[in-house]
Design a protein around this motif. Structure first.
Motif, mmCIF file in Angstrom:
data_model
loop_
_atom_site.group_PDB
_atom_site.id
_atom_site.type_symbol
_atom_site.label_atom_id
_atom_site.label_comp_id
_atom_site.label_asym_id
_atom_site.label_seq_id
_atom_site.Cartn_x
_atom_site.Cartn_y
_atom_site.Cartn_z
ATOM 1 N N ALA A 126 1.294 -0.971 -0.006
ATOM 2 C CA ALA A 126 0.225 -0.397 0.170
ATOM 3 C C ALA A 126 0.562 1.040 -0.042
ATOM 4 O O ALA A 126 0.998 2.399 -0.516
ATOM 5 C CB ALA A 126 -1.312 -0.164 0.852
ATOM 6 N N VAL A 127 1.961 1.626 0.714
ATOM 7 C CA VAL A 127 2.827 2.300 0.795
ATOM 8 C C VAL A 127 4.001 2.962 -0.559
ATOM 9 O O VAL A 127 3.709 3.496 -1.138
ATOM 10 C CB VAL A 127 3.765 2.401 1.934
ATOM 11 N N VAL A 128 4.202 1.279 -0.660
ATOM 12 C CA VAL A 128 4.989 1.355 -2.127
ATOM 13 C C VAL A 128 3.321 1.923 -3.388
ATOM 14 O O VAL A 128 3.904 2.552 -4.103
ATOM 15 C CB VAL A 128 4.989 0.008 -2.626
ATOM 16 N N ALA A 129 2.717 1.423 -3.063
ATOM 17 C CA ALA A 129 1.255 2.203 -4.713
ATOM 18 C C ALA A 129 1.617 3.367 -4.162
ATOM 19 O O ALA A 129 1.243 4.317 -5.292
ATOM 20 C CB ALA A 129 -0.062 1.473 -4.143
ATOM 21 N N ILE A 130 1.265 4.102 -3.201
ATOM 22 C CA ILE A 130 0.661 5.445 -2.977
ATOM 23 C C ILE A 130 2.590 5.884 -3.152
ATOM 24 O O ILE A 130 1.730 7.127 -4.149
ATOM 25 C CB ILE A 130 0.014 5.881 -1.751
ATOM 26 N N ASN A 131 3.481 5.967 -2.417
ATOM 27 C CA ASN A 131 4.297 6.351 -3.393
ATOM 28 C C ASN A 131 4.743 6.527 -4.497
ATOM 29 O O ASN A 131 5.108 7.916 -5.361
ATOM 30 C CB ASN A 131 5.365 6.223 -2.309
ATOM 31 N N SER A 132 4.226 5.956 -5.643
ATOM 32 C CA SER A 132 4.193 5.579 -7.184
ATOM 33 C C SER A 132 3.355 6.585 -7.806
ATOM 34 O O SER A 132 3.948 6.751 -8.473
ATOM 35 C CB SER A 132 3.948 4.577 -7.461
ATOM 36 N N PHE A 133 1.937 6.621 -6.467
ATOM 37 C CA PHE A 133 1.073 7.513 -7.180
ATOM 38 C C PHE A 133 1.191 8.840 -7.093
ATOM 39 O O PHE A 133 1.012 10.141 -7.965
ATOM 40 C CB PHE A 133 -0.785 7.358 -7.303
ATOM 41 N N ASN A 134 1.774 8.692 -6.092
ATOM 42 C CA ASN A 134 2.604 10.644 -5.252
ATOM 43 C C ASN A 134 3.808 11.370 -6.073
ATOM 44 O O ASN A 134 3.347 12.020 -6.934
ATOM 45 C CB ASN A 134 3.134 10.265 -3.835
ATOM 46 N N ARG A 135 4.216 9.936 -6.596
ATOM 47 C CA ARG A 135 5.503 10.579 -7.734
ATOM 48 C C ARG A 135 4.793 11.348 -9.568
ATOM 49 O O ARG A 135 5.554 11.761 -9.757
ATOM 50 C CB ARG A 135 6.122 9.915 -7.243
ATOM 51 N N LEU A 136 3.616 10.439 -9.967
ATOM 52 C CA LEU A 136 3.432 10.296 -10.696
ATOM 53 C C LEU A 136 2.314 12.274 -10.632
ATOM 54 O O LEU A 136 2.984 13.420 -11.856
ATOM 55 C CB LEU A 136 2.411 9.616 -11.908
ATOM 56 N N ASN A 137 2.013 12.032 -10.109
ATOM 57 C CA ASN A 137 1.123 13.500 -9.885
ATOM 58 C C ASN A 137 1.677 14.203 -9.729
ATOM 59 O O ASN A 137 1.480 15.521 -10.139
ATOM 60 C CB ASN A 137 -0.252 12.993 -8.705
ATOM 61 N N VAL A 138 2.816 14.040 -8.732
ATOM 62 C CA VAL A 138 3.994 15.798 -8.638
ATOM 63 C C VAL A 138 3.930 16.139 -9.616
ATOM 64 O O VAL A 138 4.416 17.080 -10.144
ATOM 65 C CB VAL A 138 3.929 15.299 -7.174
ATOM 66 N N ALA A 139 5.053 15.238 -10.400
ATOM 67 C CA ALA A 139 5.873 15.204 -11.302
ATOM 68 C C ALA A 139 5.394 15.778 -12.311
ATOM 69 O O ALA A 139 5.602 16.637 -13.199
ATOM 70 C CB ALA A 139 6.639 14.056 -12.101
ATOM 71 N N PHE A 140 3.998 15.671 -12.775
ATOM 72 C CA PHE A 140 3.456 16.239 -13.903
ATOM 73 C C PHE A 140 1.759 17.611 -13.024
ATOM 74 O O PHE A 140 0.888 17.971 -14.059
ATOM 75 C CB PHE A 140 2.721 14.876 -14.221
ATOM 76 N N ARG A 141 1.878 17.576 -12.250
ATOM 77 C CA ARG A 141 1.349 18.522 -11.090
ATOM 78 C C ARG A 141 -0.484 17.877 -11.544
ATOM 79 O O ARG A 141 -0.800 18.993 -11.929
ATOM 80 C CB ARG A 141 1.340 20.187 -11.801
ATOM 81 N N ILE A 142 -0.244 17.102 -11.416
ATOM 82 C CA ILE A 142 -1.889 16.962 -11.361
ATOM 83 C C ILE A 142 -2.739 17.496 -10.528
ATOM 84 O O ILE A 142 -2.238 17.431 -9.073
ATOM 85 C CB ILE A 142 -2.477 14.994 -11.205
ATOM 86 N N GLU A 143 -3.772 18.254 -10.316
ATOM 87 C CA GLU A 143 -4.517 18.726 -9.204
ATOM 88 C C GLU A 143 -5.583 18.105 -8.710
ATOM 89 O O GLU A 143 -5.528 17.261 -8.585
ATOM 90 C CB GLU A 143 -5.165 20.678 -9.505
#
Length: 159
Positions: A126-143
Motif C-alpha cells: 500500500a505504501v509502495v502504491a501510494i508513493n508511486s501515484f504521488n510521484r506521478l501526480n507531483v511530477a506532472f502537477r495533477i491538481e
C-alpha cells in the motif's frame, strides 16, 4: 499550478498493473480506513494534493472521523489512533522516507507486533502504491479538488 500532462493517457499497461495492485489492496483484508490513513500520510509527506483530496474523501465515505483526518500529520501527539494504526503510520513514514536511513529495526519490530507477515507485506505494498501515484501526480502537477469518492473503483475491478 499548471498541469504538465495527463499521464493517464500514456503507458496504459503499466497503469493497469498499478490498478491491479490497488485491487489487491482493496481485497487483502486490511481495514479500508487504515489504508486511506496510510495513503494520506504518505501523500502529506510527498506533497501530493490529488492523493490527499482522493483519500480524505474516500476515508470519509468509509466512515473515518473528521478529527482523525485533521490530526493525521501530528499522529504522534494524539491518542485518537490505536497502537496498530500508530505502528502502521510509523511504518508508512519509514518506507516513504527511505533516504532517512532506511527502515529502522525498531519500526519493523513495532509493526511486526501488530501485523501478521502477510499483512505487513500488504501494508508495504500500500505504501509502495501510494508513493508511486504521488510521484506521478507531483511530477506532472495533477491538481487536487475534483475527486469524487469511489471515482476509480471501476479501474480496480477491471485490472
Amino acid at each position: 499550478m499548471t498541469p504538465r500532462l495527463d499521464y493517464r493517457k500514456f503507458a496504459t499497461p503499466a497503469l493497469s498493473a498499478m490498478h491491479a495492485l490497488e485491487h489487491y489492496l482493496s481485497t487483502c483484508g486490511l481495514d479500508h480506513k487504515l489504508i486511506h490513513l496510510l495513503k494520506m500520510r504518505a501523500s502529506q509527506i510527498n506533497g501530493c494534493a490529488f492523493c490527499l483530496d482522493m483519500h480524505s474523501k474516500d476515508a470519509r465515505a468509509a466512515g473515518e472521523k473528521e478529527q482523525r483526518l485533521y490530526m493525521l500529520e501530528a499522529w504522534r501527539e494524539t491518542a485518537v489512533y490505536t497502537d496498530r494504526e500508530r505502528a502502521a503510520l510509523a511504518w508508512t513514514e519509514a518506507v516513504t522516507r527511505v533516504t532517512d536511513g532506511h527502515v529502522p529495526d525498531d519500526v519493523y519490530a513495532e509493526a511486526s507486533e501488530h501485523f501478521t507477515e502477510q499483512e505487513l507485506v500488504a501494508l508495504t505494498l500500500a505504501v509502495v502504491a501510494i508513493n508511486s501515484f504521488n510521484r506521478l501526480n507531483v511530477a506532472f502537477r495533477i491538481e487536487g479538488g475534483g475527486y469524487q469518492p469511489g471515482m476509480f473503483k471501476n479501474l480496480q475491478k477491471t485490472a
